[in-house]
Design an enzyme around this catalytic site. Structure first.
Site, PDB file in Angstrom:
ATOM      1  N   HIS A  53       0.780  -1.139   0.114  1.00  0.00           N
ATOM      2  CA  HIS A  53      -0.030  -0.021   0.231  1.00  0.00           C
ATOM      3  C   HIS A  53       0.803   1.253   0.034  1.00  0.00           C
ATOM      4  CE1 HIS A  53      -2.326  -3.143   2.453  1.00  0.00           C
ATOM      5  NE2 HIS A  53      -3.169  -2.651   1.767  1.00  0.00           N
ATOM      6  N   ASP A  56       2.288   1.797   3.385  1.00  0.00           N
ATOM      7  CA  ASP A  56       3.311   0.850   4.006  1.00  0.00           C
ATOM      8  C   ASP A  56       4.459   1.351   3.989  1.00  0.00           C
ATOM      9  OD1 ASP A  56       1.107  -0.919   4.240  1.00  0.00           O
ATOM     10  OD2 ASP A  56       1.571  -2.115   2.571  1.00  0.00           O
ATOM     11  N   MET A  87       2.667  -5.896  -7.673  1.00  0.00           N
ATOM     12  CA  MET A  87       1.279  -5.124  -7.386  1.00  0.00           C
ATOM     13  C   MET A  87       1.407  -4.188  -6.328  1.00  0.00           C
ATOM     14  SD  MET A  87      -1.236  -5.246  -4.612  1.00  0.00           S
ATOM     15  CE  MET A  87      -1.703  -6.565  -3.762  1.00  0.00           C
ATOM     16  N   GLU A 180     -10.853  -6.669  -4.570  1.00  0.00           N
ATOM     17  CA  GLU A 180     -10.754  -7.753  -3.761  1.00  0.00           C
ATOM     18  C   GLU A 180     -11.879  -7.762  -2.649  1.00  0.00           C
ATOM     19  OE1 GLU A 180      -7.171  -7.669  -1.215  1.00  0.00           O
ATOM     20  OE2 GLU A 180      -8.034  -8.700   0.180  1.00  0.00           O
ATOM     21  N   LYS A 182     -14.636  -8.753   0.455  1.00  0.00           N
ATOM     22  CA  LYS A 182     -14.640  -9.262   1.773  1.00  0.00           C
ATOM     23  C   LYS A 182     -15.877  -8.922   2.263  1.00  0.00           C
ATOM     24  CE  LYS A 182     -11.848  -8.525   6.037  1.00  0.00           C
ATOM     25  NZ  LYS A 182     -10.864  -8.085   6.979  1.00  0.00           N
ATOM     26  N   ASP A 244      -4.913 -13.899  -3.078  1.00  0.00           N
ATOM     27  CA  ASP A 244      -4.429 -13.567  -1.571  1.00  0.00           C
ATOM     28  C   ASP A 244      -4.361 -14.810  -0.723  1.00  0.00           C
ATOM     29  OD1 ASP A 244      -3.882 -10.741  -1.935  1.00  0.00           O
ATOM     30  OD2 ASP A 244      -5.241 -10.121  -0.587  1.00  0.00           O
ATOM     31  N   ASP A 256      -5.988 -14.152   8.719  1.00  0.00           N
ATOM     32  CA  ASP A 256      -4.770 -14.024   7.618  1.00  0.00           C
ATOM     33  C   ASP A 256      -3.735 -15.254   8.334  1.00  0.00           C
ATOM     34  OD1 ASP A 256      -6.129 -12.284   6.223  1.00  0.00           O
ATOM     35  OD2 ASP A 256      -5.325 -10.517   7.537  1.00  0.00           O
ATOM     36  N   ASP A 286      -1.122 -13.147   1.680  1.00  0.00           N
ATOM     37  CA  ASP A 286      -1.791 -12.093   2.550  1.00  0.00           C
ATOM     38  C   ASP A 286      -1.948 -12.568   4.079  1.00  0.00           C
ATOM     39  OD1 ASP A 286      -2.540  -9.662   3.760  1.00  0.00           O
ATOM     40  OD2 ASP A 286      -4.631  -9.517   2.473  1.00  0.00           O
TER      41      ASP A 286
HETATM   42  C1  3MF Z   1      -7.890  -6.867   4.426  1.00  0.00           C
HETATM   43  C2  3MF Z   1      -6.831  -7.431   3.284  1.00  0.00           C
HETATM   44  C3  3MF Z   1      -6.234  -6.185   2.818  1.00  0.00           C
HETATM   45  C4  3MF Z   1      -5.972  -6.157   1.182  1.00  0.00           C
HETATM   46  C5  3MF Z   1      -5.064  -5.288   0.599  1.00  0.00           C
HETATM   47  C6  3MF Z   1      -4.956  -5.119  -0.750  1.00  0.00           C
HETATM   48  C7  3MF Z   1      -4.612  -5.203   4.300  1.00  0.00           C
HETATM   49  O1  3MF Z   1      -8.395  -7.887   4.988  1.00  0.00           O
HETATM   50  O2  3MF Z   1      -6.993  -8.368   2.727  1.00  0.00           O
HETATM   51  O3  3MF Z   1      -4.985  -6.274   3.539  1.00  0.00           O
HETATM   52  O4  3MF Z   1      -5.496  -7.513   0.647  1.00  0.00           O
HETATM   53  O5  3MF Z   1      -5.270  -3.991   1.230  1.00  0.00           O
HETATM   54  O6  3MF Z   1      -4.182  -6.393  -1.322  1.00  0.00           O
HETATM   55 MG    MG Z   2      -7.444 -11.860   5.559  1.00  0.00          MG
HETATM   56 MG    MG Z   3      -6.247  -9.554   1.167  1.00  0.00          MG
HETATM   57 MG    MG Z   4      -7.696  -9.766   4.317  1.00  0.00          MG
END
Ligand code: 3MF
Ligand code: MG
Ligand code: MG
Ligand code: MG
Length: 385
Positions: A53, A56, A87, A180, A182, A244, A256, A286
């Site tokens: 990011h 980061d 990436m 991505e 979630k 990921d 994670d 990830d």
């Molecule tokens: C959070 C994530 C993220 C994303 C990232 C982009 C901080 O659950 O998975 O990690 O993967 O922002 O790849």
């Molecule tokens: Mg995760």
């Molecule tokens: Mg992720």
């Molecule tokens: Mg994640």
């Protein structure tokens, strides 16, 4: 001996091995690691690349001069140690400005700021050589649906992604974008909660060809879904732009975990799927070391992710070469060329199929041998075949 090399295409995020063990209930348990040091360590472990990011690497309040110094030092480390940045992505979730979303904030100022921050982050990614740009909409969601965003949010999201795709093309960056999904955390409900939702949304964008998905093992699993099935659908649509890898106990907060640490068989299914599909993008972890670990535990975690992938890849090869397993598969898959031809629509085929007699009772009686096949698979994974 399952030692990774860059040819294996393993990548980690700066935020993954750099995770300090902070959680909503506790302080960090490890000191932060500097980005150039992470690059050196990952290269030493045989990784191919490192992802990031914007923040980061570059603090959100850095001056232009500070930014340039930090980026130059990072690029030097990349070239010294032979790591690439495949990436890049934007942190649109940590700063309080994004507490109610970035591209889907109800505040037009926040939405415009999110565009500005993302363009600058895309510039950074391009400078580092990234070709894939990920959008994880961590704060794009709600707790209070009485706020009335539901009919507007996806439109705002779409407008932003359309804008950023045009920006990438206008700058000549040539990014491929990966959404991505979630389901929740940190918001109670996040927009585009699953791979299927993201795939549906991509079809509504101006340049759907530039957009694919970045599915995460933990995220689909949190929603109670089967990750390999989600990845298979993305592959089927030609939309697996990135992935990921990690692990997760079902229906819990985003854990994670180290790849393969929880659901070994799910991990095997996934590795076999990726290898069989010919997916040739980065294999990105990830995930992060448990909060109980010190720095040695961080590198044990990183080594473990890659080692497990390579072992499972070898198991997939054994699976394909195992005569008993292949015989069980041949029993299960019953092909019929005449019926395949008949199942292509023509008025004649339709008429002929309607007339045909099937032995329905025999179809129902036939045992499929899946208990046997599954135990053979287990024996293979146990290492006794
Ligand atoms: C959070 C994530 C993220 C994303 C990232 C982009 C901080 O659950 O998975 O990690 O993967 O922002 O790849
Ligand atoms: Mg995760
Ligand atoms: Mg992720
Ligand atoms: Mg994640």
């Amino acid at each position: 001996d399952f030692t990774p090399t860059p040819a294996d295409r393993f990548t980690f995020g700066l935020w993954t091995v750099g995770n300090t063990g902070r959680d909503p209930f506790g302080e960090p348990t490890r000191p932060p690691l500097r980005a150039p040091y992470i690059v050196e360590k990952l290269a030493g472990l045989g990784a191919y690349g490192v992802n990031l990011h914007d923040n980061d690497l570059v603090p959100i309040d850095a001056s232009a001069a500070e930014r340039d110094r930090i980026v130059a030092e990072f690029r030097q480390a990349l070239s010294d140690h032979g790591l690439v940045v495949p990436m890049a992505t934007t942190n649109l979730f940590s700063d309080p400005a994004f507490k109610d979303g970035a591209f889907t904030s109800a505040d037009a100022q926040v939405r415009a700021y999110a565009l500005q921050k993302t363009m600058r982050s895309m510039d950074l990614g391009a400078e580092l050589g990234a070709h894939t740009y990920v959008f994880w909409g961590g704060r794009e969601g709600t707790e209070v649906d009485a706020g009335g965003k539901l009919l507007s949010a996806l439109g705002w999201f779409r407008d932003s992604l359309n804008f950023l795709a045009e920006y990438s093309e206008a700058q000549g960056y040539g990014y491929r974008f990966a959404l991505e999904p979630k389901p929740n955390e940190p918001r109670a409900d996040i927009f585009l909660p699953t791979v299927g939702s993201a795939l549906g949304f991509i079809g509504t964008l101006d340049r759907p060809d530039l957009f694919g998905v970045n599915p995460e093992f933990a995220h689909e699993t949190m929603a109670g879904l089967n990750f390999a099935h989600a990845v298979a659908q993305a592959l089927d649509a030609g939309k697996l732009f990135h992935i990921d890898l990690n692990d997760q106990k079902m229906s819990r907060f985003d854990q994670d975990l180290r790849f393969g640490s929880e659901n070994l068989k799910g991990a095997f299914t996934l590795v076999k799927l990726l290898e069989d599909s010919g997916y040739d993008g980065p294999l990105h972890f990830d995930a992060h070391a448990l909060r109980t670990e010190d720095e040695a535990g961080v590198w044990a975690f990183a080594r473990g992710c890659m080692r497990t992938y390579l072992i499972l890849k070898d198991k997939a090869r054994q699976f394909d070469a195992d005569p008993e397993i292949q015989a069980a598969l041949a029993e299960y898959h019953r092909a019929d060329e005449e019926l395949a031809a008949l199942s292509r629509f023509t008025p004649e085929n339709a008429a002929s199929l309607k007339e045909r007699t099937f032995d329905r009772a025999a179809l129902g009686r036939r045992g499929l041998g899946l208990e046997h096949l599954d135990q053979l698979t287990n024996d293979l994974l146990f290492g006794i075949r």
